[in-house]
Structures are given as C-alpha cells and as structure tokens.
Design a protein around this motif. Structure first.
Motif, PDB file in Angstrom:
ATOM      1  N   LEU A 107      63.696   7.128 -37.852  1.00 31.77           N
ATOM      2  CA  LEU A 107      63.674   5.790 -38.458  1.00 31.77           C
ATOM      3  C   LEU A 107      64.261   5.829 -39.866  1.00 31.77           C
ATOM      4  CD1 LEU A 107      60.211   4.427 -37.307  1.00 31.77           C
ATOM      5  CD2 LEU A 107      62.390   3.255 -37.035  1.00 31.77           C
ATOM      6  N   ALA A 108      63.935   6.850 -40.622  1.00 33.69           N
ATOM      7  CA  ALA A 108      64.453   6.967 -41.989  1.00 33.69           C
ATOM      8  C   ALA A 108      65.973   7.141 -41.980  1.00 33.69           C
ATOM      9  CB  ALA A 108      63.795   8.149 -42.696  1.00 33.69           C
ATOM     10  N   LEU A 109      66.482   7.993 -41.114  1.00 34.08           N
ATOM     11  CA  LEU A 109      67.931   8.219 -41.065  1.00 34.08           C
ATOM     12  C   LEU A 109      68.689   6.968 -40.628  1.00 34.08           C
ATOM     13  CD1 LEU A 109      68.234  11.806 -39.521  1.00 34.08           C
ATOM     14  CD2 LEU A 109      68.961  11.072 -41.792  1.00 34.08           C
ATOM     15  N   VAL A 110      68.185   6.295 -39.603  1.00 33.91           N
ATOM     16  CA  VAL A 110      68.876   5.093 -39.115  1.00 33.91           C
ATOM     17  C   VAL A 110      68.772   3.971 -40.159  1.00 33.91           C
ATOM     18  CG1 VAL A 110      68.979   3.370 -37.271  1.00 33.91           C
ATOM     19  CG2 VAL A 110      68.558   5.756 -36.699  1.00 33.91           C
ATOM     20  N   SER A 111      67.643   3.883 -40.862  1.00 35.13           N
ATOM     21  CA  SER A 111      67.511   2.888 -41.938  1.00 35.13           C
ATOM     22  C   SER A 111      68.527   3.160 -43.043  1.00 35.13           C
ATOM     23  CB  SER A 111      66.099   2.919 -42.533  1.00 35.13           C
ATOM     24  OG  SER A 111      65.153   2.559 -41.571  1.00 35.13           O
ATOM     25  N   ILE A 159      65.983  -1.427 -34.775  1.00 33.28           N
ATOM     26  CA  ILE A 159      64.966  -2.302 -34.172  1.00 33.28           C
ATOM     27  C   ILE A 159      64.417  -1.687 -32.894  1.00 33.28           C
ATOM     28  CG2 ILE A 159      64.616  -4.547 -33.051  1.00 33.28           C
ATOM     29  CD1 ILE A 159      66.663  -5.670 -35.136  1.00 33.28           C
ATOM     30  N   SER A 160      65.304  -1.086 -32.089  1.00 34.26           N
ATOM     31  CA  SER A 160      64.838  -0.478 -30.833  1.00 34.26           C
ATOM     32  C   SER A 160      63.931   0.719 -31.085  1.00 34.26           C
ATOM     33  CB  SER A 160      66.033  -0.067 -29.967  1.00 34.26           C
ATOM     34  OG  SER A 160      66.669   1.082 -30.487  1.00 34.26           O
ATOM     35  N   LEU A 161      64.094   1.380 -32.231  1.00 42.01           N
ATOM     36  CA  LEU A 161      63.245   2.532 -32.559  1.00 42.01           C
ATOM     37  C   LEU A 161      61.832   2.122 -32.955  1.00 42.01           C
ATOM     38  CD1 LEU A 161      65.699   4.760 -34.600  1.00 42.01           C
ATOM     39  CD2 LEU A 161      64.478   5.428 -32.527  1.00 42.01           C
ATOM     40  N   LEU A 162      61.643   0.866 -33.293  1.00 46.46           N
ATOM     41  CA  LEU A 162      60.322   0.410 -33.734  1.00 46.46           C
ATOM     42  C   LEU A 162      59.307   0.378 -32.593  1.00 46.46           C
ATOM     43  CD1 LEU A 162      61.391  -2.403 -36.208  1.00 46.46           C
ATOM     44  CD2 LEU A 162      60.600  -0.081 -36.749  1.00 46.46           C
ATOM     45  N   SER A 163      59.773   0.384 -31.360  1.00 47.50           N
ATOM     46  CA  SER A 163      58.875   0.387 -30.210  1.00 47.50           C
ATOM     47  C   SER A 163      59.217   1.566 -29.303  1.00 47.50           C
ATOM     48  CB  SER A 163      59.004  -0.920 -29.429  1.00 47.50           C
ATOM     49  OG  SER A 163      58.230  -0.858 -28.261  1.00 47.50           O
ATOM     50  N   VAL A 164      58.206   2.263 -28.866  1.00 43.31           N
ATOM     51  CA  VAL A 164      58.406   3.428 -28.000  1.00 43.31           C
ATOM     52  C   VAL A 164      58.909   3.010 -26.622  1.00 43.31           C
ATOM     53  CG1 VAL A 164      57.264   5.451 -27.009  1.00 43.31           C
ATOM     54  CG2 VAL A 164      56.558   4.596 -29.239  1.00 43.31           C
ATOM     55  N   ARG A 165      58.612   1.816 -26.197  1.00 41.87           N
ATOM     56  CA  ARG A 165      58.983   1.400 -24.840  1.00 41.87           C
ATOM     57  C   ARG A 165      60.486   1.129 -24.687  1.00 41.87           C
ATOM     58  NH1 ARG A 165      56.550  -4.684 -24.205  1.00 41.87           N
ATOM     59  NH2 ARG A 165      57.667  -5.532 -25.979  1.00 41.87           N
ATOM     60  N   TYR A 166      61.235   1.092 -25.788  1.00 40.97           N
ATOM     61  CA  TYR A 166      62.684   0.868 -25.710  1.00 40.97           C
ATOM     62  C   TYR A 166      63.477   2.173 -25.837  1.00 40.97           C
ATOM     63  CZ  TYR A 166      61.429  -4.011 -26.461  1.00 40.97           C
ATOM     64  OH  TYR A 166      60.888  -5.255 -26.349  1.00 40.97           O
ATOM     65  N   LYS A 167      62.887   3.272 -25.421  1.00 39.19           N
ATOM     66  CA  LYS A 167      63.491   4.594 -25.616  1.00 39.19           C
ATOM     67  C   LYS A 167      64.861   4.702 -24.937  1.00 39.19           C
ATOM     68  CE  LYS A 167      61.490   9.052 -26.397  1.00 39.19           C
ATOM     69  NZ  LYS A 167      60.356   9.920 -26.130  1.00 39.19           N
ATOM     70  N   LYS A 168      65.003   4.166 -23.728  1.00 37.87           N
ATOM     71  CA  LYS A 168      66.285   4.243 -23.016  1.00 37.87           C
ATOM     72  C   LYS A 168      67.371   3.446 -23.755  1.00 37.87           C
ATOM     73  CE  LYS A 168      64.462   5.156 -18.448  1.00 37.87           C
ATOM     74  NZ  LYS A 168      64.292   4.688 -17.067  1.00 37.87           N
ATOM     75  N   ILE A 169      67.003   2.284 -24.252  1.00 38.20           N
ATOM     76  CA  ILE A 169      67.951   1.471 -25.013  1.00 38.20           C
ATOM     77  C   ILE A 169      68.336   2.203 -26.299  1.00 38.20           C
ATOM     78  CG2 ILE A 169      68.203  -0.687 -26.317  1.00 38.20           C
ATOM     79  CD1 ILE A 169      66.429  -2.003 -24.165  1.00 38.20           C
TER      80      ILE A 169
END
Length: 193
Positions: A107-111, A159-169
């Motif tokens: 999250l830090a790197l992508v931010s 945004i997709s990293l904020l939820s674990v359920r979007y791992k594939k996305i």
C-alpha cells in the motif's frame, strides 16, 4: 492486441533517434599519406571552431549552479519515482500473494507511485510547451495521455489493495500498470533523446 501495440509503437521506434547524427562512415581524403579532408571538409577548417564573431572559440569552464540544476527540468527528475515505486510494488506483489503481511508495504509503495505520478504530470505540463509547434508535439500529447492513463490505473490498483477480496483484480492491475509504465517511459524517452 499485439497488432495494436505494434501500430502504436512503430512510429516511436522509428523516430526515437530522429535528429541524432547519421551513423554513416566518414569519407577521408588523403594525398601522399596526409589527410586533407573529412567528409569533403578541409581538415584545417575542422580544426578551427569559430564562434559567432568568426574568431576561434575558447572552451568555457563549466560552472555548476546547484539551485538552477535542481529546479530545472523537474519532470525529468521526478518521473523516475513513479516508475521505481510501481515496479518495486509489482515485485512485492509476489510476496503479497503468499503472505498478507506484505500488504502495508505494498500500500505504501503504490501510494507513493500515485503521488509521484501526479507530481510528474504537473511538472510535465510545464515542460510540454517546449514541444509546441515541433514535429514531436504528437509524441508529447501521446506521452501525456499514457501518463494520465497510467496514473489512473495506479489509483485503481491502490483502491483494489484496500480490500483483500479484490486480490485477483489487484494482480491484473499490477501487470497493467507495469505495461503502461513501460509504454509511457518509452514515449518520454523518445522526447528526451
């Protein structure tokens, strides 16, 4: 998709070294073992480098002005950060897939990639004016478009990293960002060189 990529990249690859000196071999004219001309110009004329007044030019000492160097061409300096942060995040994705504990670092790197990409956009806007009314204007426009698309895709990745359920996305977006960073960087390199 491959054909579209080739169509988009072909003009860039062809014009990447436009304006650089030709790589043809020099034509050397010799008389009795002495070189008298290179590429049709007398050696004596090549040795003299007249300045604007017509007299021989004196080589000036290079002076480094740190303030001027630091704040000129900011885009060229800043643009390396979103590239590095995005690619580092892509590498960290492989660890994240095995262990959720890497998520905060990811999250830090992508931010950081997103924030520096926004900064690169605004500094690029300042430098884009240099290409106005030149043959490279269309490349500058295309580079800007790909930069915007890359920045928005990095935001979606975040945004997709904020939820674990979007791992594939998240995995798909990380690969798309890497491809977009490559194309955007290629276009930017074409402009810079």
């Amino acid at each position: 998709m491959n054909k579209l990529l080739i169509i988009l990249l072909a003009p860039i690859l062809i014009t990447a070294h436009e304006g650089h000196q030709n790589s043809k071999p020099d034509t050397v004219t010799t008389v009795n073992g002495d070189t008298i001309a290179i590429n049709g110009k007398p050696v004596s004329a090549l040795a003299e480098k007249p300045n604007a007044n017509g007299s021989e030019a004196e080589e000036k000492t290079f002076e480094l002005d740190i303030r001027k160097s630091l704040f000129s061409h900011l885009h060229n300096k800043l643009v390396h950060f979103p590239i590095a942060f995005s690619l580092a995040a892509l590498l960290l994705m492989f660890f994240y897939l095995k262990d959720e504990r890497y998520r905060p670092a990811l999250l830090a790197l992508v931010s950081l990639a997103f924030l520096t990409a926004v900064g690169a956009y605004f500094t690029g806007e300042q430098q884009k004016a240099a290409f106005e009314n030149t043959s490279r204007w269309w490349v500058a426009d295309l580079h800007e478009l790909f930069g915007i698309i890359t920045s928005v895709t990095i935001l979606f990745w975040l945004i997709s990293l904020l939820s674990v359920r979007y791992k594939k996305i998240t995995i798909i977006l990380s690969l798309v960002v890497a491809a977009l960073v490559f194309v955007t960087g290629l276009l930017g390199g074409t402009l810079a060189h």
